[in-house]
Design a protein around this motif. Structure first.
Motif, PDB file in Angstrom:
ATOM      1  N   GLY A  28       0.834  -1.195   0.000  1.00  0.00           N
ATOM      2  CA  GLY A  28       0.000   0.000   0.000  1.00  0.00           C
ATOM      3  C   GLY A  28       0.867   1.243   0.000  1.00  0.00           C
ATOM      4  O   GLY A  28       1.891   1.276   0.668  1.00  0.00           O
ATOM      5  N   TRP A  29       0.481   2.238  -0.785  1.00  0.00           N
ATOM      6  CA  TRP A  29       1.215   3.481  -0.801  1.00  0.00           C
ATOM      7  C   TRP A  29       0.287   4.574  -1.299  1.00  0.00           C
ATOM      8  O   TRP A  29      -0.774   4.307  -1.848  1.00  0.00           O
ATOM      9  CB  TRP A  29       2.480   3.394  -1.649  1.00  0.00           C
ATOM     10  N   LYS A  30       0.709   5.799  -1.100  1.00  0.00           N
ATOM     11  CA  LYS A  30      -0.130   6.937  -1.456  1.00  0.00           C
ATOM     12  C   LYS A  30       0.469   7.644  -2.655  1.00  0.00           C
ATOM     13  O   LYS A  30       1.666   7.928  -2.693  1.00  0.00           O
ATOM     14  CB  LYS A  30      -0.261   7.905  -0.278  1.00  0.00           C
ATOM     15  N   THR A  31      -0.381   7.873  -3.664  1.00  0.00           N
ATOM     16  CA  THR A  31      -0.008   8.657  -4.832  1.00  0.00           C
ATOM     17  C   THR A  31      -0.817   9.940  -4.778  1.00  0.00           C
ATOM     18  O   THR A  31      -2.018   9.934  -5.045  1.00  0.00           O
ATOM     19  CB  THR A  31      -0.300   7.885  -6.127  1.00  0.00           C
ATOM     20  N   VAL A  42      -3.167   3.665  -3.106  1.00  0.00           N
ATOM     21  CA  VAL A  42      -3.152   2.550  -4.047  1.00  0.00           C
ATOM     22  C   VAL A  42      -2.520   1.352  -3.356  1.00  0.00           C
ATOM     23  O   VAL A  42      -1.543   1.499  -2.619  1.00  0.00           O
ATOM     24  CB  VAL A  42      -2.350   2.908  -5.317  1.00  0.00           C
ATOM     25  N   ARG A  43      -3.075   0.170  -3.601  1.00  0.00           N
ATOM     26  CA  ARG A  43      -2.503  -1.038  -3.000  1.00  0.00           C
ATOM     27  C   ARG A  43      -2.563  -2.196  -3.988  1.00  0.00           C
ATOM     28  O   ARG A  43      -3.274  -2.153  -5.000  1.00  0.00           O
ATOM     29  CB  ARG A  43      -3.243  -1.417  -1.718  1.00  0.00           C
ATOM     30  N   ASP A  44      -1.801  -3.254  -3.675  1.00  0.00           N
ATOM     31  CA  ASP A  44      -1.881  -4.479  -4.447  1.00  0.00           C
ATOM     32  C   ASP A  44      -3.226  -5.162  -4.193  1.00  0.00           C
ATOM     33  O   ASP A  44      -3.716  -5.193  -3.062  1.00  0.00           O
ATOM     34  CB  ASP A  44      -0.771  -5.457  -4.043  1.00  0.00           C
ATOM     35  N   ALA A  45      -3.809  -5.728  -5.241  1.00  0.00           N
ATOM     36  CA  ALA A  45      -5.028  -6.509  -5.077  1.00  0.00           C
ATOM     37  C   ALA A  45      -4.712  -7.827  -4.382  1.00  0.00           C
ATOM     38  O   ALA A  45      -3.597  -8.351  -4.474  1.00  0.00           O
ATOM     39  CB  ALA A  45      -5.670  -6.783  -6.429  1.00  0.00           C
ATOM     40  N   THR A  46      -5.696  -8.375  -3.685  1.00  0.00           N
ATOM     41  CA  THR A  46      -5.587  -9.668  -3.030  1.00  0.00           C
ATOM     42  C   THR A  46      -6.701 -10.578  -3.553  1.00  0.00           C
ATOM     43  O   THR A  46      -7.638 -10.107  -4.212  1.00  0.00           O
ATOM     44  CB  THR A  46      -5.724  -9.526  -1.503  1.00  0.00           C
ATOM     45  N   PRO A  47      -6.638 -11.879  -3.271  1.00  0.00           N
ATOM     46  CA  PRO A  47      -7.731 -12.760  -3.697  1.00  0.00           C
ATOM     47  C   PRO A  47      -9.103 -12.315  -3.205  1.00  0.00           C
ATOM     48  O   PRO A  47     -10.109 -12.572  -3.871  1.00  0.00           O
ATOM     49  CB  PRO A  47      -7.325 -14.118  -3.095  1.00  0.00           C
ATOM     50  N   VAL A  97      -1.590  -6.121 -10.186  1.00  0.00           N
ATOM     51  CA  VAL A  97      -2.983  -5.673 -10.132  1.00  0.00           C
ATOM     52  C   VAL A  97      -3.085  -4.672  -8.989  1.00  0.00           C
ATOM     53  O   VAL A  97      -2.903  -5.034  -7.824  1.00  0.00           O
ATOM     54  CB  VAL A  97      -3.965  -6.841  -9.911  1.00  0.00           C
ATOM     55  N   TYR A  98      -3.369  -3.423  -9.326  1.00  0.00           N
ATOM     56  CA  TYR A  98      -3.443  -2.369  -8.337  1.00  0.00           C
ATOM     57  C   TYR A  98      -4.884  -1.865  -8.209  1.00  0.00           C
ATOM     58  O   TYR A  98      -5.617  -1.789  -9.204  1.00  0.00           O
ATOM     59  CB  TYR A  98      -2.523  -1.207  -8.704  1.00  0.00           C
ATOM     60  N   VAL A  99      -5.265  -1.520  -6.987  1.00  0.00           N
ATOM     61  CA  VAL A  99      -6.640  -1.113  -6.718  1.00  0.00           C
ATOM     62  C   VAL A  99      -6.666   0.094  -5.787  1.00  0.00           C
ATOM     63  O   VAL A  99      -5.704   0.371  -5.070  1.00  0.00           O
ATOM     64  CB  VAL A  99      -7.462  -2.262  -6.088  1.00  0.00           C
ATOM     65  N   VAL A 100      -7.797   0.785  -5.825  1.00  0.00           N
ATOM     66  CA  VAL A 100      -8.106   1.861  -4.883  1.00  0.00           C
ATOM     67  C   VAL A 100      -9.402   1.485  -4.186  1.00  0.00           C
ATOM     68  O   VAL A 100     -10.393   1.148  -4.842  1.00  0.00           O
ATOM     69  CB  VAL A 100      -8.265   3.211  -5.602  1.00  0.00           C
ATOM     70  N   HIS A 149      -8.279   8.672  -9.272  1.00  0.00           N
ATOM     71  CA  HIS A 149      -8.029   7.260  -8.999  1.00  0.00           C
ATOM     72  C   HIS A 149      -7.332   6.563 -10.180  1.00  0.00           C
ATOM     73  O   HIS A 149      -6.362   5.822  -9.993  1.00  0.00           O
ATOM     74  CB  HIS A 149      -9.336   6.539  -8.691  1.00  0.00           C
ATOM     75  N   GLY A 150      -7.845   6.795 -11.386  1.00  0.00           N
ATOM     76  CA  GLY A 150      -7.241   6.163 -12.559  1.00  0.00           C
ATOM     77  C   GLY A 150      -5.810   6.615 -12.765  1.00  0.00           C
ATOM     78  O   GLY A 150      -4.937   5.805 -13.087  1.00  0.00           O
ATOM     79  N   ARG A 151      -5.549   7.888 -12.571  1.00  0.00           N
ATOM     80  CA  ARG A 151      -4.183   8.410 -12.713  1.00  0.00           C
ATOM     81  C   ARG A 151      -3.255   7.775 -11.681  1.00  0.00           C
ATOM     82  O   ARG A 151      -2.099   7.443 -11.994  1.00  0.00           O
ATOM     83  CB  ARG A 151      -4.195   9.937 -12.572  1.00  0.00           C
ATOM     84  N   ALA A 152      -3.736   7.601 -10.467  1.00  0.00           N
ATOM     85  CA  ALA A 152      -2.903   6.997  -9.418  1.00  0.00           C
ATOM     86  C   ALA A 152      -2.597   5.539  -9.737  1.00  0.00           C
ATOM     87  O   ALA A 152      -1.461   5.077  -9.569  1.00  0.00           O
ATOM     88  CB  ALA A 152      -3.612   7.109  -8.068  1.00  0.00           C
ATOM     89  N   VAL A 153      -3.603   4.791 -10.195  1.00  0.00           N
ATOM     90  CA  VAL A 153      -3.384   3.387 -10.551  1.00  0.00           C
ATOM     91  C   VAL A 153      -2.415   3.288 -11.727  1.00  0.00           C
ATOM     92  O   VAL A 153      -1.496   2.462 -11.732  1.00  0.00           O
ATOM     93  CB  VAL A 153      -4.722   2.698 -10.886  1.00  0.00           C
ATOM     94  N   MET A 154      -2.603   4.134 -12.737  1.00  0.00           N
ATOM     95  CA  MET A 154      -1.724   4.110 -13.896  1.00  0.00           C
ATOM     96  C   MET A 154      -0.293   4.459 -13.497  1.00  0.00           C
ATOM     97  O   MET A 154       0.675   3.858 -13.987  1.00  0.00           O
ATOM     98  CB  MET A 154      -2.237   5.092 -14.949  1.00  0.00           C
TER      99      MET A 154
END
Length: 207
Positions: free
Chosen positions: A44-47, A52-57, A104-107, A153-158
């Protein structure tokens, strides 16, 4: 109850059961092991102001939902789309999450669930003069829930995906842009590559 609603509920219940089975299988296979790369990935980190964080199952059902939103948008742009892809998508996510060639990154949404997501993949092809190591990236599934758009959100994930590609030493990244997403991708330096992008689809319509 609306027409077709029982079938939709049955499909959703079946997908939920599938996701539960996939999660159990993944836990058994991995034993909750650390990430296979030499160094652990950030969880997890902040943009800017966006976390933004890694996705999990546990996120797979929400990732499928967001992919459905993108699929509807692609259909409006004229892209041919098929039905009944959700189970295969969920299975592939369960297999790929945590693998060295997938990010795979998510917000997270404030009310629960996901507000946005994006997938980065790394592939190998034969090395050549424009790609000496043959490795290239492909960005897939960039989606923001309509309720959470225009918040970065999209800009941060990208941004997180491009940081990951740079850390992996990937020199070339491709994507297919919807009309909504094209301006954002151009901000990150994506341009036409000098040659026309051509696609062949089976004219028989086989799925």
């Amino acid at each position: 109850m609306l027409q077709g609603e029982p079938a939709r509920l049955q499909a959703a219940d079946h997908l939920g059961q599938l996701l539960a089975c996939l999660l159990i299988r993944r836990c058994l296979l991995l034993g909750h092991a650390s990430h296979p790369r030499g160094s652990a990935r950030r969880t997890g980190w902040k943009t800017g102001t966006v976390n933004v964080r890694d996705a999990t199952p546990d996120d797979i059902s929400e990732l499928v939902r967001l992919r459905e939103i993108l699929t509807d948008r692609m259909a409006r742009d004229g892209t041919p789309v098929f039905e009944h892809w959700q189970e295969a998508y969920a299975e592939s996510l369960a297999e790929r999450l945590g693998s060295p060639d997938t990010a795979v990154y998510v917000v997270d949404a404030p009310e629960g669930g996901l507000a946005a997501c994006g997938v980065g993949l790394i592939f190998d092809r034969l090395p050549g003069p424009t790609l000496p190591d043959g490795r290239y990236g492909y960005v897939q599934g960039m989606t923001t829930d309509p309720r959470h758009r225009r918040r970065g959100h999209g800009r941060a994930v990208m941004g997180a995906l491009m940081d990951w590609y740079r850390a992996q030493g990937v020199r070339k990244v491709d994507l297919h842009a919807t009309s909504d997403g094209e301006p954002l991708y151009r901000e990150f330096g994506f341009v036409e590559d000098g040659y026309p992008s051509l696609t062949w689809r089976d004219p028989s319509g086989r799925r």
